[in-house]
Design a protein around this motif. Structure first.
Motif, PDB file in Angstrom:
ATOM      1  N   GLU A 165       0.828  -1.304   0.100  1.00 53.06           N
ATOM      2  CA  GLU A 165       0.019  -0.008  -0.203  1.00 53.06           C
ATOM      3  C   GLU A 165       0.969   1.149   0.187  1.00 53.06           C
ATOM      4  OE1 GLU A 165      -3.566   1.914   2.454  1.00 53.06           O
ATOM      5  OE2 GLU A 165      -3.225   0.040   2.922  1.00 53.06           O
ATOM      6  N   LEU A 166       1.904   1.184   0.775  1.00 58.20           N
ATOM      7  CA  LEU A 166       2.744   2.388   0.788  1.00 58.20           C
ATOM      8  C   LEU A 166       3.489   2.435  -0.726  1.00 58.20           C
ATOM      9  CD1 LEU A 166       4.238   4.600   2.507  1.00 58.20           C
ATOM     10  CD2 LEU A 166       6.074   2.964   3.069  1.00 58.20           C
ATOM     11  N   ALA A 167       3.854   1.486  -1.179  1.00 57.21           N
ATOM     12  CA  ALA A 167       4.450   1.647  -2.649  1.00 57.21           C
ATOM     13  C   ALA A 167       3.617   2.331  -3.541  1.00 57.21           C
ATOM     14  CB  ALA A 167       5.072   0.172  -2.969  1.00 57.21           C
ATOM     15  N   ARG A 168       2.035   1.918  -3.495  1.00 60.55           N
ATOM     16  CA  ARG A 168       1.279   2.358  -4.398  1.00 60.55           C
ATOM     17  C   ARG A 168       0.957   3.825  -4.219  1.00 60.55           C
ATOM     18  NH1 ARG A 168      -3.084  -2.249  -3.543  1.00 60.55           N
ATOM     19  NH2 ARG A 168      -2.558  -1.545  -1.664  1.00 60.55           N
ATOM     20  N   MET A 169       1.144   4.204  -2.964  1.00 63.72           N
ATOM     21  CA  MET A 169       1.029   5.695  -2.688  1.00 63.72           C
ATOM     22  C   MET A 169       1.844   6.719  -3.523  1.00 63.72           C
ATOM     23  SD  MET A 169       0.263   5.917   1.465  1.00 63.72           S
ATOM     24  CE  MET A 169      -1.029   7.200   1.464  1.00 63.72           C
ATOM     25  N   PRO A 170       1.282   7.801  -3.712  1.00 60.13           N
ATOM     26  CA  PRO A 170       2.011   8.712  -4.804  1.00 60.13           C
ATOM     27  C   PRO A 170       3.485   9.099  -3.924  1.00 60.13           C
ATOM     28  CG  PRO A 170      -0.065  10.004  -3.773  1.00 60.13           C
ATOM     29  CD  PRO A 170       0.040   8.611  -3.371  1.00 60.13           C
ATOM     30  N   LYS A 171       4.486   9.063  -4.553  1.00 60.48           N
ATOM     31  CA  LYS A 171       5.761   9.365  -3.949  1.00 60.48           C
ATOM     32  C   LYS A 171       6.118  10.820  -4.423  1.00 60.48           C
ATOM     33  CE  LYS A 171       7.229   5.093  -2.743  1.00 60.48           C
ATOM     34  NZ  LYS A 171       6.150   4.565  -2.429  1.00 60.48           N
ATOM     35  N   ASN A 172       5.441  11.453  -5.130  1.00 61.84           N
ATOM     36  CA  ASN A 172       5.867  12.878  -5.710  1.00 61.84           C
ATOM     37  C   ASN A 172       5.175  13.952  -4.688  1.00 61.84           C
ATOM     38  OD1 ASN A 172       3.153  12.823  -6.126  1.00 61.84           O
ATOM     39  ND2 ASN A 172       3.345  13.248  -8.406  1.00 61.84           N
ATOM     40  N   VAL A 173       4.803  13.548  -3.458  1.00 64.91           N
ATOM     41  CA  VAL A 173       4.279  14.879  -2.429  1.00 64.91           C
ATOM     42  C   VAL A 173       5.662  15.470  -1.988  1.00 64.91           C
ATOM     43  CG1 VAL A 173       3.209  15.120  -0.316  1.00 64.91           C
ATOM     44  CG2 VAL A 173       2.803  13.447  -1.955  1.00 64.91           C
ATOM     45  N   ASN A 174       5.769  16.428  -2.676  1.00 64.75           N
ATOM     46  CA  ASN A 174       6.879  17.334  -2.359  1.00 64.75           C
ATOM     47  C   ASN A 174       6.609  18.544  -1.433  1.00 64.75           C
ATOM     48  OD1 ASN A 174       9.257  18.890  -2.527  1.00 64.75           O
ATOM     49  ND2 ASN A 174       9.243  18.937  -4.728  1.00 64.75           N
ATOM     50  N   ARG A 175       7.151  18.657  -0.144  1.00 66.04           N
ATOM     51  CA  ARG A 175       7.068  19.424   0.700  1.00 66.04           C
ATOM     52  C   ARG A 175       7.482  20.880   0.244  1.00 66.04           C
ATOM     53  NH1 ARG A 175       6.602  18.149   6.776  1.00 66.04           N
ATOM     54  NH2 ARG A 175       5.985  15.896   6.473  1.00 66.04           N
ATOM     55  N   THR A 176       8.590  20.903  -0.180  1.00 66.89           N
ATOM     56  CA  THR A 176       9.328  22.355  -0.793  1.00 66.89           C
ATOM     57  C   THR A 176       8.338  22.856  -2.014  1.00 66.89           C
ATOM     58  OG1 THR A 176      10.370  21.138  -2.449  1.00 66.89           O
ATOM     59  CG2 THR A 176      11.551  21.610  -0.528  1.00 66.89           C
ATOM     60  N   LEU A 177       7.620  22.355  -2.630  1.00 66.68           N
ATOM     61  CA  LEU A 177       6.591  22.550  -3.564  1.00 66.68           C
ATOM     62  C   LEU A 177       5.524  23.274  -2.672  1.00 66.68           C
ATOM     63  CD1 LEU A 177       5.604  23.105  -6.599  1.00 66.68           C
ATOM     64  CD2 LEU A 177       4.350  21.003  -6.300  1.00 66.68           C
ATOM     65  N   TYR A 178       4.934  22.623  -1.940  1.00 65.04           N
ATOM     66  CA  TYR A 178       3.694  23.170  -1.122  1.00 65.04           C
ATOM     67  C   TYR A 178       4.422  24.410  -0.075  1.00 65.04           C
ATOM     68  CZ  TYR A 178       0.863  19.257  -2.131  1.00 65.04           C
ATOM     69  OH  TYR A 178       0.293  18.386  -2.831  1.00 65.04           O
ATOM     70  N   THR A 179       5.381  24.128   0.293  1.00 66.84           N
ATOM     71  CA  THR A 179       6.116  25.506   1.219  1.00 66.84           C
ATOM     72  C   THR A 179       6.370  26.833   0.171  1.00 66.84           C
ATOM     73  OG1 THR A 179       7.065  23.825   2.600  1.00 66.84           O
ATOM     74  CG2 THR A 179       7.901  26.250   2.576  1.00 66.84           C
ATOM     75  N   TYR A 180       6.782  26.515  -0.926  1.00 60.15           N
ATOM     76  CA  TYR A 180       6.903  27.499  -1.889  1.00 60.15           C
ATOM     77  C   TYR A 180       5.677  28.049  -2.304  1.00 60.15           C
ATOM     78  CZ  TYR A 180       7.685  29.857  -6.392  1.00 60.15           C
ATOM     79  OH  TYR A 180       7.813  30.718  -7.459  1.00 60.15           O
TER      80      TYR A 180
END
Length: 172
Positions: free
Chosen positions: A16-31
């Protein structure tokens, strides 16, 4: 038997963890958050600048209006006193000049009222534009809030899954 159940659960959670999106980028949200904050700061500066300009224009209008009133009163007094003196001599030009001055003053008052009405209408139009922008921002803000809520939920789910995996990996 208990070890097999835990291994099976660990395997399922790992998948399930492997199927979850890996591209959640904190720096993008912070930006994005920082960009929104800087945009708000710029808007605040622009608003303060506009308020200052409006205040300065209002001061200039008041000053000019006072000068005009003084000049008008002086001209009125001079023309009236000259017309009054000339009335004894029966000079119709002076009486006519005073009447024309009175007509000019009336026309000027009408012009000032017209300009004032135009200013009010422009203010109303800006108010409507501002309300339109606020509504558009509110819709955008709602979308941003929804995205942030989804992000928090995904982060919480990720943290929960990671904790479950660590708990299963930890030998008892």
């Amino acid at each position: 038997n208990e070890v097999r159940v835990k291994e099976e659960a660990m395997k399922l959670l790992s998948e399930e963890l492997a199927r979850m999106p890996k591209n959640v980028n904190r720096t993008l949200y912070t930006y994005r958050i920082m960009d929104i904050i800087s945009s708000i700061a710029k808007q605040k500066k622009e608003i303060e600048k506009i308020i200052s300009e409006i205040s300065n224009v209002q001061k200039e209008i008041n000053s000019t209006g006072e000068k005009l009133s003084r000049a008008e009163a002086l001209a009125d007094e001079k023309i009236f006193s000259t017309a009054k003196l000339e009335a004894n001599k029966k000079d119709p030009a002076m009486i006519s000049a005073y009447r024309h001055f009175s007509d000019i003053r009336t026309s000027f008052d009408d012009l000032v009222m017209c300009i004032s009405d135009i200013g009010k209408r422009e203010t109303d139009a800006r108010g409507l534009e501002s309300k339109t922008e606020q509504l558009a921002e509110r819709v955008s803000k709602n979308n941003t809030e929804r995205i942030l809520s989804d992000l928090r939920q995904v982060q919480e789910e990720n943290a929960g899954l990671i904790a479950q995996i660590r708990a299963l990996k930890t030998p008892k």
